[in-house]
Design a protein around this motif. Structure first.
Motif, mmCIF file in Angstrom:
data_model
loop_
_atom_site.group_PDB
_atom_site.id
_atom_site.type_symbol
_atom_site.label_atom_id
_atom_site.label_comp_id
_atom_site.label_asym_id
_atom_site.label_seq_id
_atom_site.Cartn_x
_atom_site.Cartn_y
_atom_site.Cartn_z
ATOM 1 N N LYS A 149 0.823 -1.207 0.000
ATOM 2 C CA LYS A 149 0.000 0.000 0.000
ATOM 3 C C LYS A 149 0.860 1.262 0.000
ATOM 4 O O LYS A 149 0.543 2.243 -0.656
ATOM 5 N N TRP A 150 1.967 1.222 0.742
ATOM 6 C CA TRP A 150 2.867 2.375 0.769
ATOM 7 C C TRP A 150 3.432 2.614 -0.626
ATOM 8 O O TRP A 150 3.587 3.754 -1.065
ATOM 9 N N GLY A 151 3.706 1.528 -1.341
ATOM 10 C CA GLY A 151 4.187 1.653 -2.708
ATOM 11 C C GLY A 151 3.133 2.194 -3.656
ATOM 12 O O GLY A 151 3.459 2.765 -4.708
ATOM 13 N N GLU A 152 1.863 2.040 -3.301
ATOM 14 C CA GLU A 152 0.782 2.603 -4.109
ATOM 15 C C GLU A 152 0.535 4.074 -3.747
ATOM 16 O O GLU A 152 0.261 4.902 -4.620
ATOM 17 N N TYR A 153 0.621 4.373 -2.444
ATOM 18 C CA TYR A 153 0.317 5.733 -1.994
ATOM 19 C C TYR A 153 1.409 6.739 -2.372
ATOM 20 O O TYR A 153 1.102 7.908 -2.667
ATOM 21 N N ALA A 154 2.671 6.312 -2.342
ATOM 22 C CA ALA A 154 3.771 7.253 -2.596
ATOM 23 C C ALA A 154 3.659 7.916 -3.979
ATOM 24 O O ALA A 154 3.730 9.149 -4.084
ATOM 25 N N PRO A 155 3.471 7.154 -5.081
ATOM 26 C CA PRO A 155 3.303 7.823 -6.381
ATOM 27 C C PRO A 155 2.044 8.697 -6.440
ATOM 28 O O PRO A 155 2.040 9.735 -7.111
ATOM 29 N N ALA A 156 0.993 8.257 -5.725
ATOM 30 C CA ALA A 156 -0.244 9.045 -5.730
ATOM 31 C C ALA A 156 -0.022 10.403 -5.069
ATOM 32 O O ALA A 156 -0.467 11.440 -5.581
ATOM 33 N N PHE A 157 0.685 10.410 -3.945
ATOM 34 C CA PHE A 157 0.973 11.688 -3.285
ATOM 35 C C PHE A 157 1.996 12.490 -4.077
ATOM 36 O O PHE A 157 1.996 13.724 -4.021
ATOM 37 N N GLY A 158 2.860 11.803 -4.811
ATOM 38 C CA GLY A 158 3.758 12.514 -5.705
ATOM 39 C C GLY A 158 2.980 13.264 -6.775
ATOM 40 O O GLY A 158 3.295 14.424 -7.094
ATOM 41 N N MET A 159 1.948 12.638 -7.307
ATOM 42 C CA MET A 159 1.111 13.300 -8.298
ATOM 43 C C MET A 159 0.326 14.458 -7.683
ATOM 44 O O MET A 159 0.149 15.515 -8.308
ATOM 45 N N ILE A 160 -0.135 14.266 -6.437
ATOM 46 C CA ILE A 160 -0.837 15.347 -5.748
ATOM 47 C C ILE A 160 0.081 16.558 -5.584
ATOM 48 O O ILE A 160 -0.311 17.711 -5.835
ATOM 49 N N GLY A 161 1.343 16.287 -5.198
ATOM 50 C CA GLY A 161 2.296 17.387 -5.055
ATOM 51 C C GLY A 161 2.564 18.084 -6.373
ATOM 52 O O GLY A 161 2.702 19.316 -6.423
ATOM 53 N N THR A 162 2.628 17.317 -7.454
ATOM 54 C CA THR A 162 2.828 17.904 -8.775
ATOM 55 C C THR A 162 1.659 18.809 -9.156
ATOM 56 O O THR A 162 1.840 19.914 -9.689
ATOM 57 N N LEU A 163 0.451 18.339 -8.886
ATOM 58 C CA LEU A 163 -0.736 19.139 -9.205
ATOM 59 C C LEU A 163 -0.759 20.435 -8.386
ATOM 60 O O LEU A 163 -1.105 21.503 -8.907
ATOM 61 N N ILE A 164 -0.364 20.334 -7.113
ATOM 62 C CA ILE A 164 -0.308 21.543 -6.282
ATOM 63 C C ILE A 164 0.694 22.537 -6.864
ATOM 64 O O ILE A 164 0.431 23.747 -6.962
ATOM 65 N N GLY A 165 1.858 22.019 -7.274
ATOM 66 C CA GLY A 165 2.879 22.888 -7.854
ATOM 67 C C GLY A 165 2.430 23.516 -9.157
ATOM 68 O O GLY A 165 2.690 24.699 -9.409
ATOM 69 N N LEU A 187 7.380 18.740 -10.807
ATOM 70 C CA LEU A 187 7.572 17.341 -11.199
ATOM 71 C C LEU A 187 8.411 16.544 -10.204
ATOM 72 O O LEU A 187 8.438 15.311 -10.262
ATOM 73 N N LEU A 188 9.102 17.232 -9.304
ATOM 74 C CA LEU A 188 9.952 16.530 -8.339
ATOM 75 C C LEU A 188 9.148 15.609 -7.435
ATOM 76 O O LEU A 188 9.623 14.526 -7.056
ATOM 77 N N THR A 189 7.932 15.986 -7.061
ATOM 78 C CA THR A 189 7.145 15.126 -6.181
ATOM 79 C C THR A 189 6.780 13.818 -6.886
ATOM 80 O O THR A 189 6.771 12.754 -6.267
ATOM 81 N N THR A 190 6.490 13.885 -8.192
ATOM 82 C CA THR A 190 6.238 12.658 -8.952
ATOM 83 C C THR A 190 7.479 11.782 -8.980
ATOM 84 O O THR A 190 7.405 10.552 -8.835
ATOM 85 N N PHE A 191 8.631 12.422 -9.134
ATOM 86 C CA PHE A 191 9.904 11.688 -9.126
ATOM 87 C C PHE A 191 10.123 11.008 -7.783
ATOM 88 O O PHE A 191 10.486 9.830 -7.711
ATOM 89 N N TYR A 192 9.911 11.745 -6.677
ATOM 90 C CA TYR A 192 10.107 11.177 -5.349
ATOM 91 C C TYR A 192 9.164 9.989 -5.116
ATOM 92 O O TYR A 192 9.564 8.963 -4.557
#
Length: 267
Positions: A149-165, A187-192
């Protein structure tokens, strides 16, 4: 337990290759952004805290320890032990096994032998041991699910951070020169998120899954051996039956060891 450094080596090599490719195009500092990292890691961690009870999350440090100290699955040793017990049971009676139990350290084998010595019928022994195996598998699968689940949530929150940026950047387009740097930061949050998921969380989940599968196979072999003891099967038949749980590599390695011992004895 034996030390297992392979996960650490894999992590170091993977991160090394990524950082080397990043450094080839300039400074590594441009790939670091504190708010993006916080959104990705802390955000996904908060989702994990919502998804799982505290009792499960407390087991995470122990699960990480399993990566470094993998259990020593000595199936050949267990086969030799069960064969020895079968021979003793035939010559001295089933009650003679009671003295052997105190020298064992495998909880499944100990519980099974205790029921055999107590005279529990074979169907009850099989049912109880299979329930224990199912419960063990369920407990281990919960730990795997945390990292999946952590592996699923991390990219999702990366995308959320990208959208915020992107929203913040598009909301202030007075200086077109800042669009490029703003896009890169977004785009860095998606990368992270992708990095954490694919080099940390999902590999850990897969490692735990394989360890659980190996442990379950060993426990199934023990259950089969205990049931054979209760039936009073021939020790040689028990040994041959349990060897079917071994891989061809294990069998070949054992034959080579036996051959080396025979050669050494000749000299």
């Amino acid at each position: 337990m034996k030390r297992n450094l392979l996960p650490v080596i894999g992590l170091v090599v993977g991160l090394g290759l990524i950082f080397a490719s990043m450094a080839a195009d300039g400074s590594l500092l441009r790939y670091f952004d504190g708010p993006s990292l916080i959104i990705t890691f802390v955000g996904s961690l908060s989702a994990i805290m919502i998804s799982f009870p505290l009792s499960t999350l407390k087991k995470v440090p122990a699960l990480l320890k399993m990566l470094m100290f993998a259990p020593d699955e000595n199936r050949w040793g267990l086969i030799e032990t069960l064969t020895h017990l079968a021979k003793k049971s035939r010559t001295e009676g089933i009650l003679a096994l009671e003295n052997e139990i105190k020298d064992l350290d495998n909880p499944v084998l100990i519980h099974g032998l205790e029921m055999v010595v107590d005279g529990t019928d074979i169907d009850t022994i099989e049912e109880i041991l299979n329930v224990e195996l199912e419960q063990t598998e369920d407990r281990h699968s919960v730990g795997q699910q945390v990292f999946i689940k952590w592996g699923e949530y991390a990219p999702a929150f990366g995308m959320i951070g990208t959208l915020i940026g992107l929203i913040a950047m598009l909301g202030d387009l007075q200086d077109p020169a800042l669009i490029g740097s703003g896009m890169a930061t977004a785009l860095l949050t998606t990368f992270y998120g992708s990095l954490l998921a694919n080099i940390v969380f999902l590999p850990i989940a897969k490692n735990l899954e394989i360890q659980t599968a190996n442990e379950m196979k060993t426990n199934e072999m023990i259950v089969e051996g205990v049931l054979a003891l209760q039936r009073g099967d021939n020790p040689r038949v028990i040994e041959q039956k349990l060897q079917s749980f071994l891989s061809q590599t294990d069998k070949k390695r054992k034959k080579e060891e036996q051959k080396s011992v025979e050669v050494a004895q000749e000299f």
